[in-house]
Design a protein around this motif. Structure first.
Motif, PDB file in Angstrom:
ATOM      1  N   LEU A  37       5.108   0.639  -5.829  1.00 25.13           N
ATOM      2  CA  LEU A  37       3.863   0.821  -6.576  1.00 25.13           C
ATOM      3  C   LEU A  37       3.987   1.944  -7.600  1.00 25.13           C
ATOM      4  O   LEU A  37       3.479   1.834  -8.723  1.00 25.13           O
ATOM      5  N   GLU A  38       4.673   3.003  -7.243  1.00 21.47           N
ATOM      6  CA  GLU A  38       4.851   4.114  -8.184  1.00 21.47           C
ATOM      7  C   GLU A  38       5.675   3.691  -9.381  1.00 21.47           C
ATOM      8  O   GLU A  38       5.370   4.060 -10.524  1.00 21.47           O
ATOM      9  N   ARG A  91       0.826  -1.192   0.000  1.00 16.55           N
ATOM     10  CA  ARG A  91       0.000   0.000   0.000  1.00 16.55           C
ATOM     11  C   ARG A  91       0.870   1.257   0.000  1.00 16.55           C
ATOM     12  O   ARG A  91       1.996   1.251   0.498  1.00 16.55           O
ATOM     13  N   SER A  92       0.324   2.311  -0.518  1.00 15.55           N
ATOM     14  CA  SER A  92       1.068   3.571  -0.612  1.00 15.55           C
ATOM     15  C   SER A  92       1.267   4.238   0.749  1.00 15.55           C
ATOM     16  O   SER A  92       2.029   5.194   0.868  1.00 15.55           O
ATOM     17  N   LYS A 103       5.177   2.196  -1.299  1.00 17.40           N
ATOM     18  CA  LYS A 103       4.729   3.288  -2.167  1.00 17.40           C
ATOM     19  C   LYS A 103       5.690   3.477  -3.331  1.00 17.40           C
ATOM     20  O   LYS A 103       5.269   3.655  -4.484  1.00 17.40           O
ATOM     21  N   GLN A 160      -1.798   1.388  -8.280  1.00 22.41           N
ATOM     22  CA  GLN A 160      -2.247   1.742  -6.942  1.00 22.41           C
ATOM     23  C   GLN A 160      -2.069   0.577  -5.981  1.00 22.41           C
ATOM     24  O   GLN A 160      -1.802   0.757  -4.800  1.00 22.41           O
ATOM     25  N   ARG A 161      -2.212  -0.631  -6.539  1.00 18.34           N
ATOM     26  CA  ARG A 161      -2.068  -1.834  -5.717  1.00 18.34           C
ATOM     27  C   ARG A 161      -2.025  -3.057  -6.628  1.00 18.34           C
ATOM     28  O   ARG A 161      -2.218  -2.952  -7.845  1.00 18.34           O
TER      29      ARG A 161
END
Length: 316
Positions: free
Chosen positions: A286-287, A276-277, A283, A292-293
């Motif tokens: 994910l970036e 999760r971010s 984060k 987003q997930r």
């Protein structure tokens, strides 16, 4: 009792002595730890080897999967190592031979890998992978105009067109599929065949330079090149975006529970799905993935990709 050696025996003994004298001296473990269960276990500790298709520049891949390795190692309490490969086919081969345990594949390479290694498991996909898209781009000098429907792809006949890797889902397989729906064959491009840039970033660079009139690539990479300024809108622009299709996903070997302990595959899946971010390290991952997930996925999600791959002769 005295043992008498013959001349040949004395010569052999001397030779062995010289050989032993030349061997490097090993540094012994302290007596307190040399034969403890912990020391023995350490030498046999399995390493989770992760890999990915090289669809973007090596520096980004090294950064991304280095972070992934660190995060998985922390969550699963195992050693994790990122092992780069040279091309898409090498990723499939390394998974087939067992040299990679967990691989980030595209849709086509994932299907190829699973078919070559029965029992392998689809672990997860990004939230954007259920309906992924490709984009066709063009050089300004090509005079190609944006098109509103698939039939507009007919304008690419007689043009110099490049795909990405030959095994890329978003950079070759699905773009060629949509071209076929419009009645366009690769043999109808200028020169009688398409080019293959090798990666999505390279496709942008080649079309922008004018080496090709048009190209097809991963929409996500196209947007990243626009955002970074590497894609110059004055020289290269998008002309059509495809409908959605299933693409990237994580695939794991079938024997992870035997090597890392009961329930390890489930723990691996849960770890990836938990990112999760709100967590700084997660984060960053994910970036770099542009998501987003991660969400659950299964082999049947890629039935369409397998069907198209068989139609195009990429899966036999």
């Amino acid at each position: 009792m005295t043992i008498r050696l013959t001349g040949r025996e004395r010569w052999a003994a001397a030779a062995v002595g010289v050989s032993l004298a030349l061997l490097p001296v090993a540094t012994p473990l302290p007596l307190s730890s040399a034969f403890t269960p912990a020391a023995v276990a350490q030498t046999n500790k399995p390493v989770l080897r992760i890999g990915a298709i090289p669809d973007q520049k090596p520096e980004k891949l090294n950064r991304l999967y280095g972070l992934v390795a660190n995060e998985l190692s922390k969550q699963l309490n195992v050693d994790v190592k990122y092992v780069p490969v040279t091309n898409y086919a090498a990723a499939v081969s390394a998974f087939r031979t067992g040299n990679l345990d967990l691989v980030w594949f595209g849709g086509l390479t994932g299907v190829q890998a699973r078919l070559q290694k029965p029992g392998s498991q689809v672990i997860a996909q990004r939230d954007i992978d259920a309906k992924f898209q490709s984009v066709f781009i063009a050089n300004r000098k090509s005079q190609l105009k944006p098109i509103s429907s698939i039939n507009g792809l007919k304008e690419l006949k007689g043009k110099r067109v490049t795909f990405g890797s030959q095994s890329s889902t978003s950079g070759r397989l699905m773009p060629q599929y949509f071209l076929a729906q419009a009645g366009v064959k690769p043999s109808q491009f200028a020169g009688g065949a398409p080019g293959f840039s090798g990666s999505h970033d390279a496709t942008v660079a080649l079309v922008q330079s004018g080496a090709y009139d048009a190209g097809a690539l991963n929409k996500q990479v196209w947007e990243a090149n626009l955002a970074s300024g590497k894609a110059n809108k004055a020289k290269v622009y998008a002309i059509w975006t495809t409908p959605g299709y299933p693409d990237y996903h994580w695939i794991a070997q079938s024997d992870l529970n035997q090597r890392f302990g009961a329930g390890f595959s489930t723990k691996l899946r849960q770890a990836i799905l938990s990112w999760r971010s709100s967590n700084p390290e997660q984060k960053a991952i994910l970036e770099l993935f542009g998501a987003q997930r991660f969400i659950g996925a299964k082999a049947s999600d890629y039935a369409k990709i397998e069907q198209v791959g068989r139609q195009m002769g990429k899966i036999r």
